[in-house]
Structures are given as structure tokens and as C-alpha cells.
Scaffold this active site. Sequence first.
Site, PDB file in Angstrom:
ATOM      1  N   GLU A  12       0.926  -1.266  -0.219  1.00  0.00           N
ATOM      2  CA  GLU A  12      -0.080   0.144   0.108  1.00  0.00           C
ATOM      3  C   GLU A  12       0.930   1.494  -0.015  1.00  0.00           C
ATOM      4  OE1 GLU A  12      -3.632   0.782   2.989  1.00  0.00           O
ATOM      5  OE2 GLU A  12      -1.981   2.375   3.558  1.00  0.00           O
ATOM      6  N   HIS A  72      -8.140   3.038  -3.856  1.00  0.00           N
ATOM      7  CA  HIS A  72      -9.231   3.009  -2.777  1.00  0.00           C
ATOM      8  C   HIS A  72     -10.122   4.040  -2.860  1.00  0.00           C
ATOM      9  CE1 HIS A  72      -6.005   1.508   0.628  1.00  0.00           C
ATOM     10  NE2 HIS A  72      -5.629   0.777  -0.608  1.00  0.00           N
ATOM     11  N   TYR A 142     -11.138  -6.410   9.615  1.00  0.00           N
ATOM     12  CA  TYR A 142     -10.242  -5.966  10.768  1.00  0.00           C
ATOM     13  C   TYR A 142     -10.249  -7.242  11.698  1.00  0.00           C
ATOM     14  CZ  TYR A 142     -11.811  -1.489   8.784  1.00  0.00           C
ATOM     15  OH  TYR A 142     -12.044  -0.741   7.863  1.00  0.00           O
ATOM     16  N   HIS A 146     -13.861  -4.105  13.906  1.00  0.00           N
ATOM     17  CA  HIS A 146     -13.843  -2.440  13.348  1.00  0.00           C
ATOM     18  C   HIS A 146     -14.305  -1.762  14.671  1.00  0.00           C
ATOM     19  CE1 HIS A 146     -15.665   1.296  11.901  1.00  0.00           C
ATOM     20  NE2 HIS A 146     -14.721   1.054  10.850  1.00  0.00           N
ATOM     21  N   LYS A 162     -20.612  -7.961   2.802  1.00  0.00           N
ATOM     22  CA  LYS A 162     -19.592  -7.246   1.881  1.00  0.00           C
ATOM     23  C   LYS A 162     -19.220  -8.196   0.866  1.00  0.00           C
ATOM     24  CE  LYS A 162     -16.078  -5.285   3.948  1.00  0.00           C
ATOM     25  NZ  LYS A 162     -15.560  -3.556   4.724  1.00  0.00           N
ATOM     26  N   GLN A 173      -7.012  -4.709   8.315  1.00  0.00           N
ATOM     27  CA  GLN A 173      -6.118  -3.571   9.002  1.00  0.00           C
ATOM     28  C   GLN A 173      -4.904  -4.207   9.565  1.00  0.00           C
ATOM     29  OE1 GLN A 173      -5.518  -0.795   9.893  1.00  0.00           O
ATOM     30  NE2 GLN A 173      -7.378   0.072  10.738  1.00  0.00           N
TER      31      GLN A 173
HETATM   32  P1  FAD Z   1     -17.693  -0.951   6.470  1.00  0.00           P
HETATM   33  O1  FAD Z   1     -17.469  -2.183   5.820  1.00  0.00           O
HETATM   34  O2  FAD Z   1     -18.785  -0.391   6.051  1.00  0.00           O
HETATM   35  O3  FAD Z   1     -17.823  -1.194   7.998  1.00  0.00           O
HETATM   36  C1  FAD Z   1     -17.867  -0.056   8.925  1.00  0.00           C
HETATM   37  C2  FAD Z   1     -18.647  -0.438  10.138  1.00  0.00           C
HETATM   38  O4  FAD Z   1     -20.173  -0.838   9.607  1.00  0.00           O
HETATM   39  C3  FAD Z   1     -18.130  -1.926  10.802  1.00  0.00           C
HETATM   40  O5  FAD Z   1     -18.439  -1.686  12.198  1.00  0.00           O
HETATM   41  C4  FAD Z   1     -19.107  -3.007  10.272  1.00  0.00           C
HETATM   42  O6  FAD Z   1     -19.306  -3.863  11.075  1.00  0.00           O
HETATM   43  C5  FAD Z   1     -20.450  -2.232   9.939  1.00  0.00           C
HETATM   44  N1  FAD Z   1     -21.337  -2.657   8.774  1.00  0.00           N
HETATM   45  C6  FAD Z   1     -20.698  -2.926   7.548  1.00  0.00           C
HETATM   46  N2  FAD Z   1     -21.644  -3.341   6.652  1.00  0.00           N
HETATM   47  C7  FAD Z   1     -22.794  -3.401   7.442  1.00  0.00           C
HETATM   48  C8  FAD Z   1     -24.190  -3.724   7.146  1.00  0.00           C
HETATM   49  N3  FAD Z   1     -24.751  -4.206   6.013  1.00  0.00           N
HETATM   50  N4  FAD Z   1     -25.117  -3.671   8.202  1.00  0.00           N
HETATM   51  C9  FAD Z   1     -24.885  -3.052   9.308  1.00  0.00           C
HETATM   52  N5  FAD Z   1     -23.512  -2.906   9.763  1.00  0.00           N
HETATM   53  C10 FAD Z   1     -22.666  -2.938   8.781  1.00  0.00           C
HETATM   54  N6  FAD Z   1      -9.999   5.212   4.896  1.00  0.00           N
HETATM   55  C11 FAD Z   1      -9.647   6.348   3.968  1.00  0.00           C
HETATM   56  O7  FAD Z   1     -10.415   7.193   4.404  1.00  0.00           O
HETATM   57  N7  FAD Z   1      -8.987   6.125   3.053  1.00  0.00           N
HETATM   58  C12 FAD Z   1      -8.259   5.022   2.736  1.00  0.00           C
HETATM   59  O8  FAD Z   1      -7.766   4.688   1.487  1.00  0.00           O
HETATM   60  C13 FAD Z   1      -8.612   3.916   3.509  1.00  0.00           C
HETATM   61  N8  FAD Z   1      -7.890   2.680   3.238  1.00  0.00           N
HETATM   62  C14 FAD Z   1      -7.917   1.799   3.935  1.00  0.00           C
HETATM   63  C15 FAD Z   1      -7.488   0.511   3.631  1.00  0.00           C
HETATM   64  C16 FAD Z   1      -7.551  -0.786   4.614  1.00  0.00           C
HETATM   65  C17 FAD Z   1      -7.031  -2.009   4.314  1.00  0.00           C
HETATM   66  C18 FAD Z   1      -8.358  -0.452   5.612  1.00  0.00           C
HETATM   67  C19 FAD Z   1      -8.337  -1.846   6.756  1.00  0.00           C
HETATM   68  C20 FAD Z   1      -8.885   0.613   5.961  1.00  0.00           C
HETATM   69  C21 FAD Z   1      -8.928   1.757   5.415  1.00  0.00           C
HETATM   70  N9  FAD Z   1      -9.364   2.904   5.589  1.00  0.00           N
HETATM   71  C22 FAD Z   1      -9.339   3.995   4.880  1.00  0.00           C
HETATM   72  C23 FAD Z   1     -10.304   3.242   6.843  1.00  0.00           C
HETATM   73  C24 FAD Z   1     -11.591   2.824   6.669  1.00  0.00           C
HETATM   74  O9  FAD Z   1     -12.369   3.842   5.767  1.00  0.00           O
HETATM   75  C25 FAD Z   1     -12.258   3.131   7.898  1.00  0.00           C
HETATM   76  O10 FAD Z   1     -12.008   1.852   8.854  1.00  0.00           O
HETATM   77  C26 FAD Z   1     -13.892   3.114   8.265  1.00  0.00           C
HETATM   78  O11 FAD Z   1     -14.288   3.362   9.276  1.00  0.00           O
HETATM   79  C27 FAD Z   1     -14.423   1.800   7.831  1.00  0.00           C
HETATM   80  O12 FAD Z   1     -14.555   1.503   6.428  1.00  0.00           O
HETATM   81  P2  FAD Z   1     -14.974   0.209   5.948  1.00  0.00           P
HETATM   82  O13 FAD Z   1     -14.871   0.045   4.276  1.00  0.00           O
HETATM   83  O14 FAD Z   1     -14.213  -1.194   6.585  1.00  0.00           O
HETATM   84  O15 FAD Z   1     -16.573   0.264   6.310  1.00  0.00           O
END
Ligand code: FAD
Length: 282
Positions: A12, A72, A142, A146, A162, A173
Site C-alpha cells: 500500500e 481505494h 479487521y 472494526h 460485503k 487492517q
Molecule cells: P464498512 O465495511 O462499511 O464497515 C464499517 C462498520 O459498519 C463496521 O463496524 C461494520 O461491522 C459495520 N457494517 C458493515 N456493513 C454493514 C451492514 N450491511 N449493516 C450494518 N452494519 C454494517 N480510509 C480512508 O479514508 N482512505 C483509505 O484509503 C483507507 N484505506 C483503508 C485500507 C484498509 C485495508 C483498511 C482496513 C482501512 C482503510 N481505511 C481508509 C479506513 C476505513 O475507511 C475505516 O476503517 C472506516 O471506518 C470503515 O470502512 P469500511 O469500508 O471497513 O466500512
Amino acid sequence: MSEQNKTVLSFEIFPPKKDDDFDGVFSVCDKLAELHPAFISCTYGAGGSRSKKTVEVTDYIQNKLGIEAIAHMTCVGNKKEDIDAVASELKKVGVTHVLALRGDRPKDMSDEQFESREFAHASDLITYLKKNDDFKFAGACYPEKHPEAMSKRGDIANLKRKVECGASHLISQLFMDNDVYYEFQEQCLASGITVPIHAGIMPITSAKMVSTTIAMSGTSIPKAFSDLVVKYGDNNDDMRKAGVDYAIRQLQDLIDNGADGIHIYSMNKPKATKEIVDALRF
Ligand code: FAD
């Protein structure tokens, strides 16, 4: 280990912080390319800031270096039009592999705005972008759950949604204790998540990173590592060496245990990344 089971290597990077520093980031990409990763992913500024930079950097990785690029993309503060605009820019340069993310809630976003956001979760972004049927998706996961999730079990159930929406592989993560990762892997399998998972490892090359990057990610620090910080934290060179060695040990153990992939958070430091990759036996 057979060729088929070989652990996939990926990195990354982040786009330039200053508008005119593309050359610096391109040079990082050039050096990482020499390590022959399967893909390089490039982060996206919170709320879509710097999205054009992500497009430009992934264009360089894919079209100049011939390495698969993953862009991303976050959606928490975005409307469909914003997402369409970025997707169209990516398509123009032929980058169609996206790490679909919800993104963190921006500090200036009110409760009302957060509750009524157009894309609730990363899975909604995938569902929406799937209308571009040539896109391929990765999702974030995570091992320590998360931070907003009430339980590991609930978080993994959401992760499964997802995957069902179209994430064909997952990038984790960062974590510093491999046992936490192996337990997560088992829980994913038990829940029916069978897509490849790339284990995210960040080399901690300074004591400062512990209070900044690691603290921000919410990753727990095992005693074996905090002991190293106590011992070497005051000496930059020694701390760097200890951090690189720790990452090598973690990564080698993951490879030896048949991890699908290892994803090194390079922090745009190709020298440390090269030292690590050179020391690994695949
Ligand atoms: P989600 O998958 O939407 O999950 C977020 C929360 O919602 C979790 O608690 C999950 O359990 C819950 N959830 C998910 N789906 C549902 C559903 N259908 N119904 C109810 N609850 C649900 N951030 C940036 O700004 N830019 C980046 O480039 C970036 N790169 C990243 C790369 C990696 C590998 C990782 C691990 C994180 C990165 N992040 C980045 C951080 C990320 O945006 C944050 O951690 C954010 O808070 C969650 O994103 P997510 O896509 O995991 O969310």
C-alpha cells in the site's frame, strides 16, 4: 508449498500530500515495482479529498509500470454523482480494481448528515459500482474488529455481507499479533467467508509511529513489541532495525502458515520495504 498456494505479495502507498510531489511518489512506485508485487494499492483522502491524486498514481502504477493497481475509494460523505465522477476518471485510465470503503466519519459531519448518508456501508458502494460491470472489488477487514462494531461476531457477519455483495478478496487492517489474525481467519472460514484475505502488516520504524499511526488504527500492541519500544525507542537507528525485524518475523510466520496474501503498508518507505521483502522466504 506448491506454486498454487504461494502467498501473494502486495503493497500500500499513499498519494502525494503536496500537489506538486508526484515525482516523489512515482519514484517510490518505481522502487516497489522492483520487488515484483502482485498489486499495489493507493489510498484515498478522507471524504474523497485527493481522489484525483489516487487516480493519477494508480494510472502510473498500472500503465507505466505494468503492475495491477487497486484504487481505494471511500463513500461516507459522498453523493452518487461524486462516486460516478471518480469511477469515470478511473475507467478512463483503465483502473477498474477498487478497494471499496465506507471511510471514517469526518469530524465536521453532523449526526443528521451521518444518519442520512447516501452510502451506509462499503457494501452499498460495491452494489452501486457493480453497475460498471467491469469493476472488481476488494474490501477491508479487521482482525481485531472494526472500532464501531459491537462484537467480533457481528463485524464478521457484516463482512460476509460485503463479500456477498461482490468483494472478491479482503485486505486486513494492520495487526501486530499473528495469533489474533489466525483466530480471525478461522472465524471467517467458520462463517463461510472463503475469499482470499491479504494480511496487512505495517513496519513500525520509529517510536513516534506507536503513538500516531498505531494509536489511530486502534491496533493493540503485544508485550513483545512494547518491550522493544522500551529498549530501543530512544535510538532511531536501533528502533528502526527492531521494527523491521519484527515485521520480518511476523510476515515470515504468516507465509509459513500459508497466508493467502501479505500486504505491506509501505508508508512510502521503499528502503525498509525492500529490506523486509529481501529477507522473506516465499
Ligand atoms: P464498512 O465495511 O462499511 O464497515 C464499517 C462498520 O459498519 C463496521 O463496524 C461494520 O461491522 C459495520 N457494517 C458493515 N456493513 C454493514 C451492514 N450491511 N449493516 C450494518 N452494519 C454494517 N480510509 C480512508 O479514508 N482512505 C483509505 O484509503 C483507507 N484505506 C483503508 C485500507 C484498509 C485495508 C483498511 C482496513 C482501512 C482503510 N481505511 C481508509 C479506513 C476505513 O475507511 C475505516 O476503517 C472506516 O471506518 C470503515 O470502512 P469500511 O469500508 O471497513 O466500512
